[in-house]
Design a protein around this motif. Structure first.
Motif, mmCIF file in Angstrom:
data_model
loop_
_atom_site.group_PDB
_atom_site.id
_atom_site.type_symbol
_atom_site.label_atom_id
_atom_site.label_comp_id
_atom_site.label_asym_id
_atom_site.label_seq_id
_atom_site.Cartn_x
_atom_site.Cartn_y
_atom_site.Cartn_z
ATOM 1 N N SER A 139 0.856 -1.190 0.000
ATOM 2 C CA SER A 139 0.000 0.000 0.000
ATOM 3 C C SER A 139 0.889 1.235 0.000
ATOM 4 O O SER A 139 1.388 1.650 1.046
ATOM 5 N N GLY A 140 1.120 1.780 -1.185
ATOM 6 C CA GLY A 140 1.941 2.981 -1.312
ATOM 7 C C GLY A 140 1.080 4.113 -1.829
ATOM 8 O O GLY A 140 0.494 4.879 -1.062
ATOM 9 N N SER A 167 11.019 7.157 6.693
ATOM 10 C CA SER A 167 12.191 8.022 6.862
ATOM 11 C C SER A 167 12.401 8.333 8.344
ATOM 12 O O SER A 167 11.429 8.586 9.078
ATOM 13 N N GLN A 212 19.755 3.395 0.970
ATOM 14 C CA GLN A 212 19.500 3.979 -0.358
ATOM 15 C C GLN A 212 20.704 3.806 -1.264
ATOM 16 O O GLN A 212 21.811 3.524 -0.812
ATOM 17 N N GLN A 369 8.795 10.253 -3.341
ATOM 18 C CA GLN A 369 8.481 10.524 -1.933
ATOM 19 C C GLN A 369 7.348 11.561 -1.818
ATOM 20 O O GLN A 369 7.232 12.455 -2.646
ATOM 21 N N GLY A 371 4.235 11.019 -2.324
ATOM 22 C CA GLY A 371 3.215 10.798 -3.367
ATOM 23 C C GLY A 371 3.850 10.933 -4.738
ATOM 24 O O GLY A 371 4.493 11.943 -5.016
ATOM 25 N N GLU A 374 2.879 10.677 -10.874
ATOM 26 C CA GLU A 374 1.760 10.142 -11.657
ATOM 27 C C GLU A 374 0.462 10.280 -10.850
ATOM 28 O O GLU A 374 -0.579 10.672 -11.379
HETATM 29 C C1 LIG Z 1 13.070 8.730 -0.281
HETATM 30 C C2 LIG Z 1 11.708 8.274 0.116
HETATM 31 C C3 LIG Z 1 11.252 8.538 1.393
HETATM 32 C C4 LIG Z 1 9.990 8.088 1.774
HETATM 33 N N1 LIG Z 1 9.585 8.321 3.055
HETATM 34 C C5 LIG Z 1 8.382 7.855 3.469
HETATM 35 C C6 LIG Z 1 7.961 8.024 4.821
HETATM 36 O O1 LIG Z 1 8.688 8.610 5.634
HETATM 37 N N2 LIG Z 1 6.785 7.506 5.199
HETATM 38 C C7 LIG Z 1 5.959 6.842 4.324
HETATM 39 O O2 LIG Z 1 4.882 6.430 4.740
HETATM 40 N N3 LIG Z 1 6.332 6.634 3.029
HETATM 41 C C8 LIG Z 1 7.514 7.130 2.596
HETATM 42 N N4 LIG Z 1 7.917 6.923 1.301
HETATM 43 C C9 LIG Z 1 7.075 6.098 0.430
HETATM 44 C C10 LIG Z 1 6.379 6.843 -0.688
HETATM 45 O O3 LIG Z 1 5.354 7.654 -0.194
HETATM 46 C C11 LIG Z 1 5.870 5.763 -1.661
HETATM 47 O O4 LIG Z 1 7.004 5.140 -2.219
HETATM 48 C C12 LIG Z 1 5.011 6.325 -2.730
HETATM 49 O O5 LIG Z 1 3.804 6.823 -2.207
HETATM 50 C C13 LIG Z 1 4.713 5.273 -3.833
HETATM 51 O O6 LIG Z 1 4.254 4.079 -3.301
HETATM 52 P P1 LIG Z 1 4.915 2.682 -3.709
HETATM 53 O O7 LIG Z 1 6.392 2.808 -3.540
HETATM 54 O O8 LIG Z 1 4.209 1.597 -2.980
HETATM 55 O O9 LIG Z 1 4.654 2.552 -5.279
HETATM 56 P P2 LIG Z 1 3.305 2.074 -5.991
HETATM 57 O O10 LIG Z 1 2.138 2.740 -5.343
HETATM 58 O O11 LIG Z 1 3.303 0.601 -6.067
HETATM 59 O O12 LIG Z 1 3.500 2.694 -7.436
HETATM 60 C C14 LIG Z 1 4.328 2.081 -8.435
HETATM 61 C C15 LIG Z 1 4.229 2.903 -9.699
HETATM 62 O O13 LIG Z 1 2.865 2.902 -10.186
HETATM 63 C C16 LIG Z 1 2.400 4.231 -10.339
HETATM 64 N N5 LIG Z 1 1.001 4.324 -9.921
HETATM 65 C C17 LIG Z 1 0.441 3.785 -8.808
HETATM 66 N N6 LIG Z 1 -0.867 4.114 -8.737
HETATM 67 C C18 LIG Z 1 -1.127 4.899 -9.810
HETATM 68 C C19 LIG Z 1 -2.306 5.569 -10.279
HETATM 69 N N7 LIG Z 1 -3.462 5.506 -9.611
HETATM 70 N N8 LIG Z 1 -2.200 6.300 -11.422
HETATM 71 C C20 LIG Z 1 -1.032 6.385 -12.112
HETATM 72 N N9 LIG Z 1 0.112 5.755 -11.709
HETATM 73 C C21 LIG Z 1 0.060 5.029 -10.577
HETATM 74 C C22 LIG Z 1 3.254 5.075 -9.417
HETATM 75 O O14 LIG Z 1 3.321 6.428 -9.857
HETATM 76 C C23 LIG Z 1 4.600 4.376 -9.501
HETATM 77 O O15 LIG Z 1 5.302 4.829 -10.627
HETATM 78 C C24 LIG Z 1 9.165 7.377 0.876
HETATM 79 C C25 LIG Z 1 9.624 7.119 -0.420
HETATM 80 C C26 LIG Z 1 10.875 7.561 -0.799
HETATM 81 C C27 LIG Z 1 11.351 7.268 -2.190
#
Ligand SMILES: Cc1cc2nc3c(=O)[nH]c(=O)nc-3n(C[C@H](O)[C@H](O)[C@H](O)COP(=O)(O)OP(=O)(O)OC[C@H]3O[C@@H](n4cnc5c(N)ncnc54)[C@H](O)[C@@H]3O)c2cc1C
Length: 387
Positions: A139-140, A167, A212, A369, A371, A374
């Motif tokens: 769940s991202g 983070s 990282q 990061q 959100g 996309e």
């Molecule tokens: C450096 C860094 C620090 C972070 N720190 C935190 C933190 O402190 N706390 C925390 O909770 N999270 C944190 N995150 C997580 C970050 O919020 C998520 O990585 C991000 O929201 C994407 O989720 P996911 O990695 O599960 O990718 P996914 O949701 O699986 O997405 C994979 C790909 O599919 C695309 N995609 C997904 N859904 C859609 C849609 N509906 N329409 C179009 N494209 C879509 C995405 O754009 C992406 O390219 C961090 C991430 C990074 C890189």
């Protein structure tokens, strides 16, 4: 639902200039004292509790919050100036930045009085660091699929499940975590999630590092095994966290940190180019980048002004984050290209090469990061009534 996109025109008022000079003098003293290297500060130790405490003594953490919780009741525009100056020199703000930007404001808005009294003064003193516990392994982008669970028990809740990409969890005292308290309903798939303030020293929490590609340990996997949180650590309504998310995201997505993360590359390049005499091609390239930066800044200042006016400029904040993170992500490659056009082959300057190399490794994360871009574009399209 269609919403008009509106960037209220705003310039920072002259009174903020005095504050800017004060912040610059403070940062110049810190740089002279060797606290951090402004050329590549975030490659060093960006988490510095002592530095945060000195920032706190100036009243620059929680500066918009009520005085009774340790704030200074200053404006969002004052806060903007402080954030901008800190970012421009890559000051090590990680110990206090997340709490200042979003965890504190969320607690102020949705926390119980006892929670505010217990936690907010620690933030404004620079003693307390917060992590954000939203993302999970499955769940991202789709936060409403969160599965980590909170189960009601006598006097509080028991947490089980896993958060990821968290983070500073290995350095933070607390996390604001999003947990499932009921199943979604047929009418509302966003129903059923609740936010809690979790003490990260509680029994049952395991924090596993994730390194990282820069080699830095910034984020983690956090595993919850029957972790207890007391009732007064609940934020807002049970099952209703989705209602509180929008304002938080406007704070998270629009600040100068969303386009200044690789700014140090531009200043390092200008410093290096100055030594060789700036040719027309370099001047044109730098001028183009600065003009783009100026536009982003006007948009970001406008969002700060709208927040100050009590609006919730969620769409505008999404646009700033999308355009800003794309700009800061492309900046290292653009500077490398510019450097190659000048007399440097590829840059003929080991220091500048190292700086660009580091920024290139940092750059991919900016559009993920907070959100992904996309997903932000989906929000913007929906706001415009296009989907
Ligand atoms: C450096 C860094 C620090 C972070 N720190 C935190 C933190 O402190 N706390 C925390 O909770 N999270 C944190 N995150 C997580 C970050 O919020 C998520 O990585 C991000 O929201 C994407 O989720 P996911 O990695 O599960 O990718 P996914 O949701 O699986 O997405 C994979 C790909 O599919 C695309 N995609 C997904 N859904 C859609 C849609 N509906 N329409 C179009 N494209 C879509 C995405 O754009 C992406 O390219 C961090 C991430 C990074 C890189």
């Amino acid at each position: 639902m269609q919403t008009a996109i509106q960037f209220d025109p705003l310039r920072l008022p002259p009174e903020t200039e005095e504050l800017r000079q004060e912040v610059r003098a403070f940062l110049a003293d810190e740089i002279s004292a060797g606290t951090f290297d402004p050329r590549i500060g975030l490659a060093g130790d960006s988490f510095n509790r002592e530095f945060s405490r000195r920032v706190a003594k100036r009243g620059w953490i929680g500066m918009t919050w009520p005085k009774k919780y340790g704030g200074s009741e200053r404006s969002q525009l004052d806060r903007y100036v402080v954030t901008e100056e800190f970012r421009a020199v890559t000051a090590p703000t990680w110990s206090h930045f997340v709490a200042d930007r979003q965890s504190g404001p969320v607690i102020l808005k949705f926390g119980s009085e006892s929670l505010k009294d217990k936690i907010l003064p620690g933030i404004t003193n620079g003693d307390v660091c917060f992590a954000i516990g939203m993302s999970e392994p499955n769940s991202g982008s789709d936060l409403f699929a969160a599965a980590a669970k909170a189960t009601k028990v006598e006097g509080g809740w028991r947490l089980n499940g896993t958060k990821v990409w968290t983070s500073t969890a290995h350095q933070a005292e607390y996390m604001i975590g999003l947990f499932r308290t009921s199943e979604p309903t047929k009418e509302n798939r966003r129903h059923g999630l609740t936010q809690f303030v979790v003490d990260l020293s509680s029994d049952g929490i395991t924090i596993n590092p994730i390194i990282q590609m820069t080699g830095m340990h910034d984020f983690n996997e956090v595993v919850f095994d029957n972790v207890f949180v007391p009732d007064d650590h609940q934020l807002g309504e049970v099952d209703g966290a989705w209602k509180q998310a929008t304002a938080e995201l406007a704070y998270e997505r629009s600040g100068p940190e969303r386009f200044l993360e690789t700014y140090y590359v531009l200043t390092a390049f200008i410093d290096a180019a100055k030594d060789d005499g700036i040719d027309m091609r370099t001047a044109e390239g730098v001028g183009r980048l600065v003009a783009q930066l100026h536009t982003l800044r006007r948009m970001s200042v406008s969002v700060a002004g709208m927040l100050e006016a009590g609006k919730e400029p969620v769409l505008e904040a999404s646009i700033v984050k999308d355009a800003g993170t794309v700009w800061e992500q492309q900046l290292p490659a653009k500077v490398r290209a510019l450097a190659a056009f000048t007399k440097r082959e590829p840059t003929n300057d080991p220091d500048l090469d190292d700086i660009i190399d580091f920024a290139l490794l940092q750059a991919p994360k900016f559009t993920i990061q907070g959100g992904t871009n996309e997903v932000l574009r989906g929000i913007i399209a929906r706001g415009l009534g296009l989907r």
